[in-house]
Design a protein around this motif. Structure first.
Motif, PDB file in Angstrom:
ATOM      1  N   HIS A 141      -8.387   0.295  -1.798  1.00  0.00           N
ATOM      2  CA  HIS A 141      -7.906   0.505  -2.957  1.00  0.00           C
ATOM      3  C   HIS A 141      -8.185  -0.429  -3.759  1.00  0.00           C
ATOM      4  O   HIS A 141      -9.352  -1.043  -3.461  1.00  0.00           O
ATOM      5  CB  HIS A 141      -6.262   0.228  -2.807  1.00  0.00           C
ATOM      6  N   ARG A 158       2.074   4.560  -1.540  1.00  0.00           N
ATOM      7  CA  ARG A 158       1.895   5.423  -2.652  1.00  0.00           C
ATOM      8  C   ARG A 158       3.154   5.984  -3.029  1.00  0.00           C
ATOM      9  O   ARG A 158       4.103   5.962  -2.254  1.00  0.00           O
ATOM     10  CB  ARG A 158       0.824   6.639  -2.426  1.00  0.00           C
ATOM     11  N   TRP A 159       3.458   6.117  -4.439  1.00  0.00           N
ATOM     12  CA  TRP A 159       4.516   6.746  -4.846  1.00  0.00           C
ATOM     13  C   TRP A 159       4.943   8.111  -4.321  1.00  0.00           C
ATOM     14  O   TRP A 159       6.393   8.265  -3.904  1.00  0.00           O
ATOM     15  CB  TRP A 159       4.474   7.023  -6.412  1.00  0.00           C
ATOM     16  N   HIS A 204      -0.276   4.279  -9.209  1.00  0.00           N
ATOM     17  CA  HIS A 204       1.208   5.014  -9.391  1.00  0.00           C
ATOM     18  C   HIS A 204       1.786   4.435  -7.959  1.00  0.00           C
ATOM     19  O   HIS A 204       1.732   4.761  -6.979  1.00  0.00           O
ATOM     20  CB  HIS A 204       0.827   6.498  -9.236  1.00  0.00           C
ATOM     21  N   ILE A 205       3.153   3.561  -8.384  1.00  0.00           N
ATOM     22  CA  ILE A 205       3.672   2.889  -7.301  1.00  0.00           C
ATOM     23  C   ILE A 205       5.210   3.511  -7.187  1.00  0.00           C
ATOM     24  O   ILE A 205       5.806   3.733  -8.463  1.00  0.00           O
ATOM     25  CB  ILE A 205       3.649   1.630  -7.267  1.00  0.00           C
ATOM     26  N   GLN A 244       0.865  -1.153   0.055  1.00  0.00           N
ATOM     27  CA  GLN A 244      -0.099   0.019   0.003  1.00  0.00           C
ATOM     28  C   GLN A 244       0.811   1.124   0.215  1.00  0.00           C
ATOM     29  O   GLN A 244       0.451   2.241   0.423  1.00  0.00           O
ATOM     30  CB  GLN A 244      -1.119  -0.090   1.282  1.00  0.00           C
ATOM     31  N   TYR A 262       4.786   8.919  -1.170  1.00  0.00           N
ATOM     32  CA  TYR A 262       5.348   8.866   0.057  1.00  0.00           C
ATOM     33  C   TYR A 262       6.726   9.225   0.080  1.00  0.00           C
ATOM     34  O   TYR A 262       7.564   9.261   1.161  1.00  0.00           O
ATOM     35  CB  TYR A 262       4.880   7.363   0.780  1.00  0.00           C
ATOM     36  N   TYR A 317      -4.070   7.226  -7.755  1.00  0.00           N
ATOM     37  CA  TYR A 317      -3.707   7.228  -6.414  1.00  0.00           C
ATOM     38  C   TYR A 317      -3.642   5.477  -6.075  1.00  0.00           C
ATOM     39  O   TYR A 317      -3.058   5.302  -5.157  1.00  0.00           O
ATOM     40  CB  TYR A 317      -4.920   7.735  -5.395  1.00  0.00           C
ATOM     41  N   ASP A 318      -4.234   4.893  -6.652  1.00  0.00           N
ATOM     42  CA  ASP A 318      -4.135   3.077  -6.507  1.00  0.00           C
ATOM     43  C   ASP A 318      -2.991   2.515  -7.328  1.00  0.00           C
ATOM     44  O   ASP A 318      -2.786   1.516  -6.907  1.00  0.00           O
ATOM     45  CB  ASP A 318      -5.352   2.690  -6.776  1.00  0.00           C
ATOM     46  N   PRO A 365      -4.289   7.379   4.337  1.00  0.00           N
ATOM     47  CA  PRO A 365      -2.702   8.131   3.967  1.00  0.00           C
ATOM     48  C   PRO A 365      -2.624   9.350   4.709  1.00  0.00           C
ATOM     49  O   PRO A 365      -1.418   9.805   4.626  1.00  0.00           O
ATOM     50  CB  PRO A 365      -3.169   8.067   2.381  1.00  0.00           C
ATOM     51  N   GLY A 368      -1.409   1.384  -4.415  1.00  0.00           N
ATOM     52  CA  GLY A 368      -1.444   2.382  -3.688  1.00  0.00           C
ATOM     53  C   GLY A 368      -2.690   2.535  -2.783  1.00  0.00           C
ATOM     54  O   GLY A 368      -3.234   1.339  -2.260  1.00  0.00           O
TER      55      GLY A 368
END
Length: 554
Positions: free
Chosen positions: A495, A51-52, A504-505, A49, A54, A501-502, A321, A362
């Motif tokens: 997610h 997210r990019w 993009h890693i 989980q 972060y 938002y889900d 998040p 994400g």
């Protein structure tokens, strides 16, 4: 006689001339590598989980040796996306390590309705196996449902099974799918006993070092700490308020604010370690022990250690998040990463191991968080869609129980019921699609068997096709509006959608043969394995559709 002599002289002269033109290479001086150049150890690190954003949202608070080391010394593919839907844990781990997609690898979700057996199927369930390390059923698992092989399998094949592969995660699916079919060991956490366990697919009994670690009851040691913020709470400026109604609560707590009392779980609720940042620390501690006890990276034959940190997912689902809990979790994970890098530098050697970090998916923002900031978002339940469709089928076609379920944003019809009714299935589907398109939460509804003729953006159509497995997937795909979350609970978040938002890693490589840098070129989760295979000079997994990230491999 003279003619014969002249011919012989001419042949001899020609031969000498050719000999001068062609010189046999000196094989003794030719530089052939004695062995293929590979790292001693590959470490795959998946943060459940993550997210990019972060990577950068908490950057100023990270230590120099954790996430900052990754960003500054590693190579980051900044625009890496998941190329299918739904974006869930099991498909994410499967696709990272196979370079494949659910359409090919068979892991279409965490669980799905299997028409062949007439029930829901869990992604790694295998009732032919037995639990090793506990008396629970948590070990009735294997990679049986994974229909292709992994980069870890290919590494084992390439070295005639001399490479050692160990996979570790709090979640069974986070360990089993990365380890592949031929792992030497895959371990996950059993909430009943508090032990690290495995399955008879891998071994008949736990190694001594695992039993010794289990005997320490490390979970209880972490519970005794309680959970307060790592730094003064007023410094958590990147997060929402400390106590908001749309954050979930721990049992027996009146609110969602810090501190969180965890001593109450000692000896009573081992499962709760997964919902604390200490679950990540425990996972990494266990992984470091595996490096030592299994001798990973100790010789010239490349080994592979797959680590998946799951607590980020449990905490993210509960608090969201934008919570202080998530910020604190990543600040603690940053410290854990720094310790892991320092350990690998010392035991395997800096530059001798290849490390990559990514995520299985994400997460969305809580709809209430967005709404209070004037950004459109709402909650809805797929149960309401199911009830509406069921009523429609009865009123329009006099069909009872024509719909088996609505799951993973897909409608699954009972084909036998419709067949027996002598109705045209296309007419039934189109009626359902027209109904769904009128629902407030739905952006679009697609006949999955007619996807190629649907008017959709190419990227979305590709992701739907990559997620569609004709033997396992449903009949209609529901596409919800952006930021609309399917949940019957008034708190927490999740997610599963195709939105950024889900999907993009993060993806950062570090260590062996990796030069610092970044690329803004768009890549996909499936490219991770293709890149690893190129760097290791081994065959790509048999279902891999990814392409190498050339900025790293050249």
């Amino acid at each position: 006689m003279i003619r014969i002599l002249l011919i012989a002289i001419l042949i001899s002269a020609f031969s000498q001339s050719q000999a001068q033109k062609w010189v046999k290479p000196n094989t003794a001086s030719t530089q052939y590598p004695k062995t293929v150049d590979r790292p001693k150890l590959v470490v795959g690190f998946v943060v459940d989980q993550m997210r990019w954003d972060y990577l950068y949202r908490f950057y100023d608070r990270y230590s120099k040796g954790g996430f900052k080391r990754l960003i500054n010394e590693g190579f980051s593919a900044e625009n890496t996306f998941i190329p299918y839907t739904p974006t869930q844990t099991a498909p994410g781990h499967a696709s990272i390590y196979t370079g494949s997609v659910p359409a090919l690898n068979g892991i279409i979700a965490n669980s799905w309705y299997d028409p062949m057996v007439g029930r829901d199927m869990y992604c790694v369930e295998d009732k032919s196996q037995k639990t090793v390390g506990s008396t629970s059923n948590a070990g009735l698992m294997s990679p049986k449902n994974l229909q292709v092989n992994t980069i870890t399998d290919e590494l084992r094949i390439a070295t005639n099974f001399q490479s050692k592969v160990i996979s570790i995660s709090m979640k069974d699916r986070g360990s089993i799918l990365p380890g592949g079919h031929s792992a030497n060991g895959a371990y996950w956490h059993d909430g009943m006993s508090g032990n690290w366990i495995t399955s008879t697919h891998y071994m008949d009994k736990l190694p001594t070092w695992v039993n010794e670690y289990n005997a320490l009851k490390e979970g209880d040691r972490f519970f005794s700490k309680d959970w307060n913020t790592l730094y003064p709470i007023e410094t958590y400026l990147n997060s929402d308020s400390n106590d908001v109604v749309y954050e979930g609560r721990f049992k027996d707590e009146s609110g969602s604010s810090f501190p969180h009392a965890t001593k109450q779980y000692i000896g009573k609720n081992n499962e709760m370690i997964k919902s604390l940042p200490y679950g990540n620390t425990m996972t990494i501690d266990f992984a470091k022990l595996a490096v030592e006890k299994e001798g990973l990276g100790k010789d010239d034959i490349t080994d592979f250690l797959a680590i998946s940190c799951s607590s980020t997912d449990y905490i993210g689902h509960q608090f969201g998040p934008n919570s202080i809990e998530i910020e604190d979790t990543y600040l603690r994970l940053d410290r854990d990463l720094e310790e892991l890098f320092n350990y690998l530098d010392k035991t395997v050697g800096k530059g001798n191991y290849l490390f990559f970090i990514s995520a299985d998916h994400g997460v969305a923002h809580a709809p209430e968080f967005l709404a209070k900031n004037k950004i459109p978002a709402e909650r809805f339940t797929s149960r309401s869609l199911y009830r509406g469709l069921d009523t429609l089928m009865q009123q329009k076609f006099q069909l009872k129980k024509a719909i088996i379920t609505v799951t993973n944003d897909q409608v699954i019809f009972d084909h036998e019921v419709i067949e027996n009714s002598k109705l045209d299935f296309t007419t039934v589907k189109n009626t359902a699609i027209n109904y769904l398109k009128k629902q407030k939460s739905v952006s679009n509804a697609i006949d999955l068997t007619n996807l190629q003729n649907t008017t959709l953006p190419t990227e979305l159509k590709t992701r739907l096709a990559n997620g569609y497995n004709p033997k396992l997937s449903g009949d209609i795909q529901i596409i919800n509006h952006a930021a609309w979350y399917n949940s019957s609970s008034p708190s927490g978040i999740g997610h599963g959608g195709w939105y950024n938002y889900d999907s993009h890693i993060p993806l950062v490589f570090l260590g062996w043969n990796v030069k610092p840098g970044k690329t803004s070129k768009q890549y996909y989760m499936t490219d991770i394995t293709a890149t690893l295979a190129t760097m290791l000079r081994i065959q790509m997994p048999n279902g891999c559709i990814g392409t190498p990230i050339t900025e790293i491999t050249q």
